[in-house]
Design an enzyme around this catalytic site. Structure first.
Site, mmCIF file in Angstrom:
data_model
loop_
_atom_site.group_PDB
_atom_site.id
_atom_site.type_symbol
_atom_site.label_atom_id
_atom_site.label_comp_id
_atom_site.label_asym_id
_atom_site.label_seq_id
_atom_site.Cartn_x
_atom_site.Cartn_y
_atom_site.Cartn_z
ATOM 1 N N GLY A 69 0.868 -1.175 0.000
ATOM 2 C CA GLY A 69 0.000 0.000 0.000
ATOM 3 C C GLY A 69 0.899 1.217 0.000
ATOM 4 O O GLY A 69 1.465 1.602 -1.031
ATOM 5 N N ILE A 109 -8.379 -0.840 -7.107
ATOM 6 C CA ILE A 109 -8.044 -0.135 -8.351
ATOM 7 C C ILE A 109 -9.257 0.642 -8.871
ATOM 8 O O ILE A 109 -10.272 0.043 -9.255
ATOM 9 C CB ILE A 109 -7.517 -1.127 -9.424
ATOM 10 C CG1 ILE A 109 -6.352 -1.948 -8.833
ATOM 11 C CG2 ILE A 109 -7.093 -0.374 -10.687
ATOM 12 C CD1 ILE A 109 -5.227 -1.138 -8.177
ATOM 13 N N ARG A 116 -31.609 29.664 6.594
ATOM 14 C CA ARG A 116 -32.099 28.989 7.807
ATOM 15 C C ARG A 116 -32.165 29.979 8.977
ATOM 16 O O ARG A 116 -31.190 30.690 9.250
ATOM 17 C CB ARG A 116 -31.139 27.844 8.143
ATOM 18 C CG ARG A 116 -31.313 27.228 9.499
ATOM 19 C CD ARG A 116 -32.445 26.250 9.534
ATOM 20 N NE ARG A 116 -32.502 25.552 10.824
ATOM 21 C CZ ARG A 116 -33.587 24.953 11.276
ATOM 22 N NH1 ARG A 116 -34.712 24.978 10.571
ATOM 23 N NH2 ARG A 116 -33.557 24.322 12.427
ATOM 24 N N GLN A 128 -22.154 34.891 15.130
ATOM 25 C CA GLN A 128 -20.703 34.975 14.914
ATOM 26 C C GLN A 128 -20.070 33.573 14.827
ATOM 27 O O GLN A 128 -19.114 33.368 14.080
ATOM 28 C CB GLN A 128 -20.060 35.774 16.041
ATOM 29 C CG GLN A 128 -18.716 36.336 15.646
ATOM 30 C CD GLN A 128 -18.150 37.238 16.716
ATOM 31 O OE1 GLN A 128 -18.188 36.920 17.892
ATOM 32 N NE2 GLN A 128 -17.628 38.383 16.308
ATOM 33 N N GLU A 136 -3.489 7.913 -3.554
ATOM 34 C CA GLU A 136 -2.337 8.594 -4.183
ATOM 35 C C GLU A 136 -1.344 9.071 -3.116
ATOM 36 O O GLU A 136 -0.763 10.149 -3.214
ATOM 37 C CB GLU A 136 -2.816 9.715 -5.115
ATOM 38 C CG GLU A 136 -3.694 9.134 -6.225
ATOM 39 C CD GLU A 136 -3.826 9.969 -7.477
ATOM 40 O OE1 GLU A 136 -2.899 10.733 -7.787
ATOM 41 O OE2 GLU A 136 -4.870 9.845 -8.145
HETATM 42 C C1 LIG Z 1 -11.167 4.826 -3.173
HETATM 43 C C2 LIG Z 1 -9.761 4.348 -3.393
HETATM 44 C C3 LIG Z 1 -9.236 4.389 -4.672
HETATM 45 C C4 LIG Z 1 -7.956 3.867 -4.915
HETATM 46 N N1 LIG Z 1 -7.491 3.855 -6.213
HETATM 47 C C5 LIG Z 1 -6.304 3.248 -6.482
HETATM 48 C C6 LIG Z 1 -5.869 3.076 -7.850
HETATM 49 O O1 LIG Z 1 -6.544 3.493 -8.807
HETATM 50 N N2 LIG Z 1 -4.685 2.440 -8.061
HETATM 51 C C7 LIG Z 1 -3.910 1.960 -7.046
HETATM 52 O O2 LIG Z 1 -2.861 1.385 -7.320
HETATM 53 N N3 LIG Z 1 -4.302 2.119 -5.737
HETATM 54 C C8 LIG Z 1 -5.480 2.738 -5.433
HETATM 55 N N4 LIG Z 1 -5.905 2.861 -4.131
HETATM 56 C C9 LIG Z 1 -5.066 2.378 -3.061
HETATM 57 C C10 LIG Z 1 -4.452 3.516 -2.236
HETATM 58 O O3 LIG Z 1 -3.472 4.188 -2.977
HETATM 59 C C11 LIG Z 1 -3.923 2.884 -0.927
HETATM 60 O O4 LIG Z 1 -5.067 2.513 -0.178
HETATM 61 C C12 LIG Z 1 -3.042 3.843 -0.153
HETATM 62 O O5 LIG Z 1 -1.833 4.069 -0.814
HETATM 63 C C13 LIG Z 1 -2.743 3.329 1.270
HETATM 64 O O6 LIG Z 1 -2.334 2.001 1.257
HETATM 65 P P1 LIG Z 1 -3.058 0.952 2.228
HETATM 66 O O7 LIG Z 1 -4.524 1.072 2.034
HETATM 67 O O8 LIG Z 1 -2.461 -0.385 1.995
HETATM 68 O O9 LIG Z 1 -2.738 1.434 3.687
HETATM 69 P P2 LIG Z 1 -1.388 1.143 4.529
HETATM 70 O O10 LIG Z 1 -0.191 1.428 3.694
HETATM 71 O O11 LIG Z 1 -1.495 -0.187 5.164
HETATM 72 O O12 LIG Z 1 -1.463 2.274 5.633
HETATM 73 C C14 LIG Z 1 -2.318 2.175 6.781
HETATM 74 C C15 LIG Z 1 -2.030 3.387 7.666
HETATM 75 O O13 LIG Z 1 -0.656 3.343 8.111
HETATM 76 C C16 LIG Z 1 -0.001 4.541 7.729
HETATM 77 N N5 LIG Z 1 1.397 4.272 7.403
HETATM 78 C C17 LIG Z 1 1.885 3.349 6.538
HETATM 79 N N6 LIG Z 1 3.213 3.423 6.487
HETATM 80 C C18 LIG Z 1 3.590 4.431 7.323
HETATM 81 C C19 LIG Z 1 4.836 5.000 7.707
HETATM 82 N N7 LIG Z 1 5.999 4.587 7.172
HETATM 83 N N8 LIG Z 1 4.836 6.003 8.599
HETATM 84 C C20 LIG Z 1 3.665 6.460 9.116
HETATM 85 N N9 LIG Z 1 2.467 5.954 8.800
HETATM 86 C C21 LIG Z 1 2.420 4.957 7.906
HETATM 87 C C22 LIG Z 1 -0.765 5.063 6.529
HETATM 88 O O14 LIG Z 1 -0.561 6.448 6.332
HETATM 89 C C23 LIG Z 1 -2.185 4.712 6.938
HETATM 90 O O15 LIG Z 1 -2.686 5.678 7.807
HETATM 91 C C24 LIG Z 1 -7.171 3.378 -3.852
HETATM 92 C C25 LIG Z 1 -7.706 3.368 -2.556
HETATM 93 C C26 LIG Z 1 -8.980 3.823 -2.323
HETATM 94 C C27 LIG Z 1 -9.530 3.753 -0.924
#
Ligand SMILES: Cc1cc2nc3c(=O)[nH]c(=O)nc-3n(C[C@H](O)[C@H](O)[C@H](O)COP(=O)(O)OP(=O)(O)OC[C@H]3O[C@@H](n4cnc5c(N)ncnc54)[C@H](O)[C@@H]3O)c2cc1C
Length: 380
Positions: free
Chosen positions: A131, A157, A268, A279, A363
């Site tokens: 991720g 994706i 409203r 305020q 992203e």
């Molecule tokens: C609606 C949606 C659309 C998407 N579209 C695409 C797409 O088109 N193509 C694609 O390839 N991907 C896509 N993704 C995937 C997205 O890019 C990933 O979900 C994202 O990069 C985070 O990865 P993860 O979900 O595995 O979370 P993880 O990497 O497991 O992270 C979990 C948490 O830990 C934190 N974390 C991780 N590593 C660290 C670190 N070193 N230091 C501090 N904190 C950390 C993260 O910030 C997060 O808060 C999509 C996701 C969603 C939800």
């Protein structure tokens, strides 16, 4: 420093704004419920040239500058992230790698159909163990003869279940490190490709995210994008080009939420006065406006720097981080201004509130943006 949009940029902005406000926004409830964007809306977007903004004129697109693209994405953000997401993955991460490193033959083969939206594009990097840590990619591409065979599972994706072309990042050498990634242009008709789970999401509905399963997926060598082993740079460049556009969509959403909130605060009445006379409500509107203005200039600045080739990862991350967090604040305040009305299902503010959440995740999460910025600050 002075910054004025040209008459052409104003006209472009107005055209997209009118389309989004008059044709898309009134149908967002339907889109959210059905989790699908009606084809007639896509057809109108195609007629306006919105599928081709990232594609050079030579291939049938309009090849807009980075700033012009940011302006378009800003207007798309006015309807939230369902419809905007569909055009965003196509005109951002879905097409950027092909446009920047594709061969002439690859561009001729795909870009003209992408420019009209007849072929829709997606970008697949994320996996269950990759991720934020993109280096954890397990999908492997092994070469036999003039074919690569891809094995692995991509997840989350955007538009993956409906795309006609997916840019997929895979390892071409499992023994070595990052420089052994390669990028492939994969069509869903290739043997060994199938769509797995299509996820229900809390927001950004209309443009579902999907799992893509690659089981000995057969990809012709001519569909490798760029040299073998240089996919890491292409993937990072793609993300870097997409992030200012996320910021732009957040900016558009903030602007729309301020309009909705202002209208509500004027109409409203409580305690014999309109809400806007209190305020406490004025302060909320003030904080929403201040954050939105800051997001605007960070977004435009990053786009202008991109156009002049001076954009740094730090500037990109600052714009994406700030604009997505500004939107979180603005969406929350907009809901507060509406009280219980904002919490009712189908209320547009509730939809923005749910949509906004993902901009701090995809992203590159806010934490990843902070890591990039923090390291750059320490290097100074
Ligand atoms: C609606 C949606 C659309 C998407 N579209 C695409 C797409 O088109 N193509 C694609 O390839 N991907 C896509 N993704 C995937 C997205 O890019 C990933 O979900 C994202 O990069 C985070 O990865 P993860 O979900 O595995 O979370 P993880 O990497 O497991 O992270 C979990 C948490 O830990 C934190 N974390 C991780 N590593 C660290 C670190 N070193 N230091 C501090 N904190 C950390 C993260 O910030 C997060 O808060 C999509 C996701 C969603 C939800």
């Amino acid at each position: 420093m002075d910054f004025e949009l040209t008459p052409e940029q104003r006209a472009l902005t107005q055209t997209v704004k009118d389309f989004v406000d008059q044709r898309v926004d009134p149908r967002m409830s339907e889109i959210e419920r059905q989790n699908r964007i009606p084809e007639d809306i896509f057809a109108e977007a195609s007629a306006l040239g919105l599928f081709g903004i990232s594609i050079p004129e030579k291939y049938g697109g309009t090849g807009l500058s980075r700033l012009d693209r940011a302006l378009v994405h800003q207007m798309l953000g006015r309807s939230g992230f369902g419809f905007a997401g569909a055009l965003a993955s196509h005109t951002g991460i879905g097409s950027d790698a092909l446009v920047s490193i594709g061969t002439e033959e690859q561009k001729q083969r795909y870009l003209p159909r992408m420019a009209t939206g007849a072929l829709r594009a997606a970008f697949a990097l994320t996996e269950s163990e990759a991720g934020s840590d993109v280096g954890g990619i397990k999908t492997v591409a092994r070469k036999r003869g003039d074919r690569y065979y891809l094995n692995g599972v991509k997840r989350f994706i955007s538009g993956g279940s409906r795309a006609g072309l997916i840019t997929i990042v895979a390892r071409t050498n499992i023994d070595k490190q990052l420089k052994e990634f390669s990028v492939f242009l994969v069509e869903p008709s290739f043997p060994g490709f199938r769509v797995g789970e299509v996820y229900e999401t809390m927001g950004s509905r209309g443009h579902p995210i999907a799992e893509l399963v690659l089981e000995d997926c057969e990809v012709p060598e001519e569909n490798r994008l760029g040299p073998e082993g240089e996919g890491w740079l292409a993937a990072m460049k793609t993300l870097n080009e997409g992030r200012p556009l996320v910021a732009a969509r957040c900016l558009g959403a903030c602007e729309r939420l301020i309009e909705i909130s202002t209208d509500y605060a004027r109409s409203r009445k409580q305690f014999g006065k309109s809400l806007g006379e209190f305020q406490a409500i004025q302060f909320m509107l003030a904080d929403m406006a201040a954050r939105t203005e800051a997001a605007r200039w960070l977004t435009y600045h990053s786009a202008v720097l991109a156009d002049s080739g001076r954009l740094t990862p730090e500037t990109i991350s600052i714009a994406k981080l700030f604009a997505s967090e500004a939107l979180a604040f603005v969406a929350d305040a907009a809901l507060q201004i509406q009280g219980g009305t904002g919490y009712i299902a189908d209320n547009p503010v509730g939809r923005f509130y749910r949509d906004a959440r993902v901009t701090r995740i995809y992203e590159g999460t806010s934490e990843i943006q902070r890591i990039i910025i923090g390291r750059a600050v320490l290097r100074r």
